[in-house]
Motif scaffolding. Structure first.
Motif, short mmCIF file in Angstrom:
data_model
loop_
_atom_site.label_atom_id
_atom_site.label_comp_id
_atom_site.label_asym_id
_atom_site.label_seq_id
_atom_site.Cartn_x
_atom_site.Cartn_y
_atom_site.Cartn_z
N VAL A 103 0.82 -1.22 0.00
CA VAL A 103 0.00 0.00 0.00
C VAL A 103 0.85 1.27 0.00
O VAL A 103 0.78 2.08 -0.91
N PRO B 46 0.78 2.38 -11.08
CA PRO B 46 -0.51 1.73 -11.32
C PRO B 46 -1.48 2.69 -11.97
O PRO B 46 -1.45 3.89 -11.69
N ARG B 47 -2.33 2.16 -12.85
CA ARG B 47 -3.24 3.00 -13.62
C ARG B 47 -4.16 3.82 -12.71
O ARG B 47 -4.54 4.94 -13.03
N GLY B 48 -4.49 3.24 -11.57
CA GLY B 48 -5.43 3.91 -10.67
C GLY B 48 -4.93 5.21 -10.09
O GLY B 48 -5.71 6.04 -9.65
N ILE B 49 -3.60 5.39 -10.04
CA ILE B 49 -3.10 6.63 -9.44
C ILE B 49 -2.32 7.46 -10.45
O ILE B 49 -1.70 8.45 -10.10
N ARG B 50 -2.36 7.05 -11.74
CA ARG B 50 -1.67 7.84 -12.75
C ARG B 50 -2.42 9.15 -12.91
O ARG B 50 -3.65 9.18 -12.93
N PRO C 18 3.67 1.60 -3.10
CA PRO C 18 3.08 1.90 -4.41
C PRO C 18 2.47 3.30 -4.48
O PRO C 18 2.58 3.98 -5.50
N LEU C 19 1.87 3.75 -3.37
CA LEU C 19 1.23 5.06 -3.40
C LEU C 19 2.27 6.18 -3.38
O LEU C 19 2.05 7.24 -3.93
#
Lengths: 446, 213
Positions: B126, B208-212, B129-130
């Motif tokens: 978590v 990750p695509r979610g935080i691009r 990656p963030l």
């Protein structure tokens, strides 16, 4: 056909929840004289929704987080089912307890499916089983798996994120679900919808749920039991919503309830809990004269026009019928209709908006069930007040001493502990000393 | 100029490769060191501010001086070069790692712990990656900076294009001296551009695509 069922039967799902017991649990932060949570003993019955309410900083969240040991209690014991979980590995414990926080707490860098599958993955499930479970859970929270599975949290609305949060918490089918202000971050309309959704889910899964909220109305709506906390996590009242509304323990609770306790009771009961009146039903195509005759025979002032699937279309008075040649199949858009799962509050609202002073009740698949009017609602309130006074069997909740654990329970708890002698002895000793302190405090106060 | 380059093509290529390889390896080492240090300190505000001060002060040390100081304990060659380059490489990455990890929403960490992730798993799955996009920003700054510092490392006979610069400087005015310096400088700049492009590509692949954004 004019006979309508008055109450709707629902097959109760099996209770999959487990009871929780906090036994003389205290949390003391270093450097603070007053404990954040002071010797709380609380019994949470299996398969019930227990709401923790209280002003901010009263220790309700701390109490919640001690159940899954996100916050480690200073003294006391936590018993889940018949297992003492005070000393087991915290991470392992938390995988067995669902946890939902405000706004869902989804990980933004993982897809919806990955988020939901986290706990099963930690528990070592295989891929197919996780994927099947994810789809099942998305269905449960009313999100289409094909649409939402591969989305990222930021592509969802706040309400949808919260649903996924609930799905994630339920992933490994834990017996207990803890929620910390779950609907605090969504708009009022979405919140209402999510609350209804949660009630429906709970009907299906029958977990033990503990929900922290500062919104008393939410507590009344969702809770089977409500714990009202005061500073230091002191329990002021632990009772059913009905009884708390009818008989608040003291001024503090009264203030907390706020005004309109009587009206709030309306949110406690649902249309399906009260007796709805029957009505004369006719199908389209009937002549006005025949319908009028039918109504006169039954002594009713109105007839309800229903289609072939018994969904209400129109609601016609005798006067209207007298003017109609043949009843058509047009649906009246302004028809006052409430579902049988709506609260009496909603029903009353619908009645007041419609000029009739009554509303049509529909059940499953919008089938017509009967008519509810203002008098029925008034009777329901009167009943509730009368019943609340003599309901019994409230679970234990107090701030002094411990409920004597049954011998078998203690034995099971000790067997579960890695070092039985050290663990339980110190806990018991601490429990005793806390009790002593409360007594001396009382003495000093007196 | 062209004669100079074409006659030494092989040597230039070899040095450029050595230079690049030194920078890349030191960078990887530095990222590991910086992330480990950041992981140890970011939860404790006092330690985090110490680490931030160290990385700020560290950047004021002249690279040339540090390389020189390394000669006494470590001698000449690859070792002092690696130590110096890695030291400087750590600083911007450390700073960004602390900022990035500190910027992770505490609610998400609580959420991770609440569903039964261990501390380690929470960090790896978590928090890291963030924080990664911010850390990657630090890595890019670091990469640009140590390209130049690696050239200075040639002073202690370390590998790389710095050799061309120092040899040119030492016989300034002589035949091919300017060409030598130009080859060194331009080579370093080109390598820096190539590495930055690679890092941008790495960012695309690893964010990750979610935080691009």
């Amino acid at each position: 056909m004019s006979d309508t069922t008055t109450t709707i039967e629902q097959a109760p799902a099996e209770v999959s929840g487990r009871p929780i017991r906090l036994d003389d649990v205290t949390k003391r932060y270093p450097g603070q004289t007053k404990p954040a949570v002071d010797g709380i003993t609380l019994e949470i019955p299996a398969g019930k929704v227990v709401m923790f309410v209280g002003p901010s900083g009263c220790g309700k969240t701390t109490t919640l987080k001690m159940i899954n040991r996100l916050i480690e209690p200073t003294t006391g014991r936590i018993v889940l089912g018949d297992e003492d979980v005070t000393a087991i590995d915290g991470d392992e414990l938390r995988r067995r307890i669902g946890y939902v926080i405000q706004a869902g707490g989804l990980f933004p860098h993982m897809t919806v499916a990955t988020n939901i599958g986290l706990v099963p993955k930690m528990l070592g499930w295989d891929k197919e089983r996780i994927a099947a479970r994810v789809d099942e859970l998305l269905e449960l929270v009313s999100l289409d798996p094909d649409t939402y599975r591969d989305r990222y949290p930021r592509e969802l609305s706040g309400g949808q994120q919260q649903r996924v949060g609930v799905a994630r918490a339920l992933a490994a089918d834990p017996p207990v679900l803890l929620m910390d202000e779950p609907f605090g971050a969504v708009d009022p309309i979405t919140r209402q919808r999510l609350q209804d959704e949660l009630i429906r889910i709970q009907d299906e899964v029958q977990k033990t749920m503990v929900i922290v909220t500062h919104d008393f109305d939410e507590a009344v709506k969702l809770g089977d039991w409500i714990v009202v906390f005061e500073e230091g996590a002191r329990i002021v009242q632990y009772d059913t919503p009905e009884r708390i509304l009818a008989e608040p323990a003291n001024e503090f609770v009264e203030n907390f309830i706020g005004s309109g306790a009587g009206l709030k009771q309306l949110t406690l009961r649902r249309v399906r809990d009260v007796d709805v009146a029957s009505a004369v039903t006719v199908s389209p195509g009937t002549s006005g004269k025949d319908a009028l005759q039918k109504a006169e025979n039954a002594g009713h002032g109105h007839v309800v026009v229903v289609d072939e699937r018994e969904r209400p279309l129109q609601w016609l008075s005798r006067r209207q019928l007298a003017r109609i040649e043949t009843i058509d199949a047009k649906a009246d858009p302004a028809l006052p209709v409430v579902g049988s799962s709506a609260t009496l509050n909603d029903a009353l609202d619908t009645m007041l908006v419609s000029s009739a002073g009554a509303a049509l009740v529909t059940g499953r698949r919008d089938r017509f069930e009967g008519v509810i009017d203002v008098e029925t609602v008034m009777d329901a309130i009167r009943d509730a007040r009368a019943n609340a006074a003599n309901s019994e069997g409230a679970p234990v909740g107090m701030n002094s001493g411990s409920i004597g654990l049954t011998p078998s329970l203690v034995a099971a708890g000790e067997a579960a502990q890695v070092a039985p002698d050290a663990g339980s002895d110190s806990a018991a000793g601490a429990a005793g000393s806390t009790e002593g302190t409360t007594d001396t405090e009382r003495g000093a106060a007196g | 100029m062209w004669d100079y380059i074409s006659s030494r093509l092989e040597a230039i290529g070899f040095s450029a490769w050595q230079h690049f390889s030194l920078v890349a390896q030191c960078l990887i080492l530095a990222v590991v060191i910086a992330v480990v240090i950041a992981a140890l300190v970011y939860r404790r505000p006092a330690l985090a501010s110490v680490a931030n001060s160290v990385s700020a002060i560290g950047l004021t040390i002249p690279a040339f001086a540090l390389v020189g100081l390394m000669i006494a304990p470590l001698g000449f060659g690859v070792t002092p070069a690696v130590v110096t380059v890695t030291f400087f490489a750590v600083l911007p990455v450390l700073r960004n790692a602390i900022v990035g990890l500190g910027g992770v929403d505490p609610a998400l960490v609580e959420s991770a712990r609440g569903i039964g992730m261990s501390r380690m798993r929470t960090f790896v799955r978590v928090e890291l990656p963030l924080a990664w996009p911010v850390i990657l920003g630090g890595i890019r700054v670091s990469a640009q900076m140590i390209m130049g510092i690696a050239a200075v490392a040639a002073y202690v006979l370390g590998p790389g294009l710095g050799g061309f610069i120092f040899s040119g400087l030492s016989r300034l005015g002589g035949a091919g001296a300017t060409e030598s310096i130009v080859v060194g400088v331009v080579g370093v700049v080109l390598l820096a551009l190539v590495l930055d492009l690679l890092l941008v590509g790495l960012g695309r692949l690893t964010t990750p695509r979610g935080i691009r954004v």
